[in-house]
Scaffold this motif. Structure first.
Motif, PDB file in Angstrom:
ATOM      1  N   THR A  44      48.296  47.070  32.323  1.00 24.60           N
ATOM      2  CA  THR A  44      48.663  46.654  33.674  1.00 24.60           C
ATOM      3  C   THR A  44      47.473  46.146  34.468  1.00 24.60           C
ATOM      4  O   THR A  44      47.563  45.140  35.173  1.00 24.60           O
ATOM      5  N   PHE A  45      46.341  46.828  34.353  1.00 20.91           N
ATOM      6  CA  PHE A  45      45.148  46.458  35.125  1.00 20.91           C
ATOM      7  C   PHE A  45      44.018  46.064  34.176  1.00 20.91           C
ATOM      8  O   PHE A  45      43.723  46.779  33.215  1.00 20.91           O
ATOM      9  N   VAL A  46      43.394  44.932  34.462  1.00 22.97           N
ATOM     10  CA  VAL A  46      42.292  44.411  33.650  1.00 22.97           C
ATOM     11  C   VAL A  46      41.144  44.034  34.572  1.00 22.97           C
ATOM     12  O   VAL A  46      41.367  43.548  35.690  1.00 22.97           O
ATOM     13  N   ALA A  47      39.936  44.281  34.120  1.00 20.37           N
ATOM     14  CA  ALA A  47      38.734  43.869  34.847  1.00 20.37           C
ATOM     15  C   ALA A  47      37.863  43.051  33.908  1.00 20.37           C
ATOM     16  O   ALA A  47      37.730  43.382  32.720  1.00 20.37           O
ATOM     17  N   LEU A  75      30.507  38.158  27.856  1.00 17.75           N
ATOM     18  CA  LEU A  75      31.776  38.327  28.555  1.00 17.75           C
ATOM     19  C   LEU A  75      32.413  39.648  28.132  1.00 17.75           C
ATOM     20  O   LEU A  75      32.583  39.898  26.937  1.00 17.75           O
ATOM     21  N   VAL A  76      32.737  40.486  29.093  1.00 20.42           N
ATOM     22  CA  VAL A  76      33.272  41.821  28.817  1.00 20.42           C
ATOM     23  C   VAL A  76      34.561  42.012  29.611  1.00 20.42           C
ATOM     24  O   VAL A  76      34.639  41.632  30.782  1.00 20.42           O
ATOM     25  N   ALA A  77      35.565  42.591  28.979  1.00 15.14           N
ATOM     26  CA  ALA A  77      36.832  42.891  29.648  1.00 15.14           C
ATOM     27  C   ALA A  77      37.242  44.324  29.336  1.00 15.14           C
ATOM     28  O   ALA A  77      37.104  44.787  28.201  1.00 15.14           O
ATOM     29  N   THR A  78      37.723  45.030  30.356  1.00 15.62           N
ATOM     30  CA  THR A  78      38.253  46.376  30.194  1.00 15.62           C
ATOM     31  C   THR A  78      39.663  46.415  30.772  1.00 15.62           C
ATOM     32  O   THR A  78      40.049  45.537  31.548  1.00 15.62           O
ATOM     33  N   GLY A  79      40.423  47.425  30.410  1.00 15.72           N
ATOM     34  CA  GLY A  79      41.785  47.530  30.917  1.00 15.72           C
ATOM     35  C   GLY A  79      42.283  48.959  30.903  1.00 15.72           C
ATOM     36  O   GLY A  79      41.629  49.854  30.354  1.00 15.72           O
ATOM     37  N   VAL A  86      38.026  49.414  26.381  1.00  8.87           N
ATOM     38  CA  VAL A  86      37.233  48.190  26.321  1.00  8.87           C
ATOM     39  C   VAL A  86      38.021  47.196  25.489  1.00  8.87           C
ATOM     40  O   VAL A  86      38.284  47.425  24.309  1.00  8.87           O
ATOM     41  N   LEU A  87      38.422  46.096  26.100  1.00  5.96           N
ATOM     42  CA  LEU A  87      39.311  45.151  25.431  1.00  5.96           C
ATOM     43  C   LEU A  87      38.561  44.165  24.542  1.00  5.96           C
ATOM     44  O   LEU A  87      39.057  43.796  23.472  1.00  5.96           O
ATOM     45  N   GLY A  88      37.392  43.708  24.977  1.00  6.15           N
ATOM     46  CA  GLY A  88      36.696  42.711  24.175  1.00  6.15           C
ATOM     47  C   GLY A  88      35.314  42.403  24.681  1.00  6.15           C
ATOM     48  O   GLY A  88      34.961  42.695  25.829  1.00  6.15           O
ATOM     49  N   ILE A  89      34.514  41.795  23.822  1.00  5.35           N
ATOM     50  CA  ILE A  89      33.156  41.349  24.119  1.00  5.35           C
ATOM     51  C   ILE A  89      32.917  40.057  23.363  1.00  5.35           C
ATOM     52  O   ILE A  89      33.274  39.938  22.190  1.00  5.35           O
ATOM     53  N   ASN A 103      35.909  52.401  43.393  1.00 10.23           N
ATOM     54  CA  ASN A 103      34.874  53.049  42.596  1.00 10.23           C
ATOM     55  C   ASN A 103      34.082  52.074  41.721  1.00 10.23           C
ATOM     56  O   ASN A 103      33.080  52.464  41.131  1.00 10.23           O
ATOM     57  N   ASN A 104      34.550  50.834  41.606  1.00 12.61           N
ATOM     58  CA  ASN A 104      33.846  49.801  40.838  1.00 12.61           C
ATOM     59  C   ASN A 104      33.484  50.259  39.418  1.00 12.61           C
ATOM     60  O   ASN A 104      32.315  50.299  39.048  1.00 12.61           O
ATOM     61  N   PRO A 105      34.461  50.665  38.609  1.00 13.37           N
ATOM     62  CA  PRO A 105      34.144  51.141  37.259  1.00 13.37           C
ATOM     63  C   PRO A 105      33.497  50.075  36.388  1.00 13.37           C
ATOM     64  O   PRO A 105      32.676  50.389  35.533  1.00 13.37           O
ATOM     65  N   GLN A 106      33.864  48.816  36.602  1.00  9.71           N
ATOM     66  CA  GLN A 106      33.274  47.751  35.806  1.00  9.71           C
ATOM     67  C   GLN A 106      31.786  47.632  36.077  1.00  9.71           C
ATOM     68  O   GLN A 106      30.989  47.395  35.163  1.00  9.71           O
ATOM     69  N   GLU A 107      31.384  47.817  37.334  1.00  6.76           N
ATOM     70  CA  GLU A 107      29.970  47.734  37.673  1.00  6.76           C
ATOM     71  C   GLU A 107      29.188  48.877  37.045  1.00  6.76           C
ATOM     72  O   GLU A 107      28.049  48.691  36.614  1.00  6.76           O
TER      73      GLU A 107
END
Length: 415
Positions: A162-165, A185-189, A198-201, A336-340
């Motif tokens: 549902t949520f991706v960063a 390039l990094v994506a989490t969800g 961690v979806l991809g790098i 909370n900025n988890p991606q940061e």
């Protein structure tokens, strides 16, 4: 005839203890390994060492030195040579490798923890190993390649996400005899069970639309579905790639990146209280309170800082896209900025390296760090409750008026 490779355990231990050598374990290992290799070579010759029999099929031809790095230190071995053919103890040594697998695992773990090559050399020397060069460290950590490749290419079958960063980090790599800047390039969800993944790098030459488009197409090809909201920077290529590959997903502008953009438009003396007012938007209890607080901020800045107020007004639909989702999610994800925090952890590990020798080594380290973080999330506490995730997946779409206000902004950014 006495077997040349027979060891009297009691006499051997008595001699070693009498010497009280600090390298007792290493000496014992060396003696055992030499005896086992000697017996193995005698078996290949079909006769004991120095024995003359009609059944003998080969004979010894000296020794060749070989070092073996172990957890007990570096052991100097003398590998038997045969007059005809060759002998290699595959049960003990690996071709073109001088370290046991356990030590390789230790070195790879230290590499992931951010231990520099210089410190790695001091570490192994304290274990009694003669030393490790940069090339030896690189060879050891290449064992991570298979694990990282499997992690990067795995199926994303825990959706809907549902949520991706998404975000990009600029790192340095040597290419064509020069140092080039590349983008990781990094994506989490958040998966269907409320756990983060961690979806991809991936690594691209520049953070352009083509790179992001290829990245998101790879994620959807691996099974990324059900995305409702993507948190990311206002990069034109990134926003366009989200619209092209994730139809129906809203875009939430990252508050950390936006704060940097807004700070550039704000006088230095005024930034502390402007930042405080901006953060207050994310602390409101519901959507109406968010809109009301935003109006108060624009009114307060309208006369004193009209340029800042105009910047905030333009970014309003992008900064408040999260308000259509349950309020329990707001502070957990957007405040909370988890991606940061994940980016800071990657930086902490990559800053030790500085300049990567190639892109494969960059993907190896960053991918291994992300895989480690992925496992920690999977074993940790649930990030969002199942009831909250169910409500989020059923959240109402923005009203037509709000969509109309958002569309021109996205088009302007992508232009």
């Amino acid at each position: 005839m006495t077997d040349a490779h027979f060891i009297d355990p009691s006499q051997f231990l008595s001699d070693q203890l009498a010497e009280a050598s600090p390298d007792l374990l290493r000496s014992m290992l060396s003696t055992f390994m030499q005896s086992l290799m000697g017996a193995d070579a005698d078996s290949a010759c079909n006769a004991d060492y120095g024995q003359r029999t009609p059944e003998r099929t080969n004979s010894r031809n000296g020794y060749r030195p070989r070092q073996l790095d172990t957890r007990a230190g570096t052991i100097e071995l003398a590998v038997p040579k045969l007059r005809t053919g060759s002998y290699f103890p595959e049960w003990l040594l690996e071709p073109r490798k001088r370290a046991e697998k356990a030590l390789t695992s230790v070195v790879a773990t230290c590499y992931l923890l951010g231990v520099s090559t210089r410190r790695m050399d001091k570490l192994v020397q304290s274990l009694g190993i003669s030393g490790l060069s940069r090339s030896q460290v690189s060879v050891m950590v290449k064992d991570l390649d298979g694990q990282v490749a499997a992690f990067r290419n795995r199926r994303l079958d825990q959706g809907p996400y549902t949520f991706v960063a998404a975000d990009a980090l600029v790192l340095k790599v040597r290419e064509g005899g020069r140092v080039a800047r590349v983008h990781a390039l990094v994506a989490t969800g958040v998966n269907a069970d409320g756990y983060r993944e961690v979806l991809g790098i991936d690594v691209t030459t520049s953070e352009d639309g083509a790179g992001w488009l290829q990245f998101f197409r790879g994620l959807t090809g691996r099974g990324l579905t059900g995305v409702k909201l993507v948190t990311a920077d206002a990069h034109a290529g990134l926003v366009a790639a989200i619209g092209a590959t994730l139809p129906g997903a809203s875009w939430q502008r990252c508050r950390t990146h936006y704060a940097v953009n807004l700070m550039a438009q704000t006088p230095k003396s005024s930034w502390p209280w402007v930042r405080t007012m901006l953060h207050s938007v994310y602390d409101q209890p519901d959507a109406k309170a968010v809109d009301a607080q935003y109006d108060r901020i624009l009114e307060a800045l309208g006369e004193k800082l009209p340029k800042v107020a105009a910047h905030l007004e333009e970014a309003r639909p992008d900064l408040t896209a999260f308000t259509v989702f349950p309020k329990e999610i707001w502070r957990q994800i957007w405040s909370n900025n988890p991606q940061e925090r994940l980016n800071k952890e990657i930086r902490r590990r990559t800053d030790v390296v500085g300049i990567f020798p190639d892109r494969d080594s960059l993907i190896r380290l960053v991918g291994a760090v992300l895989a480690e973080q992925h496992d920690e999330w999977a074993e940790g506490r649930r990030y969002l409750g199942l009831d909250v995730m169910t409500r989020a997946r059923g959240a109402e779409e923005p009203e037509p008026a709000k969509e109309a206000a958002t569309e021109p902004t996205l088009q302007a950014i992508a232009a």
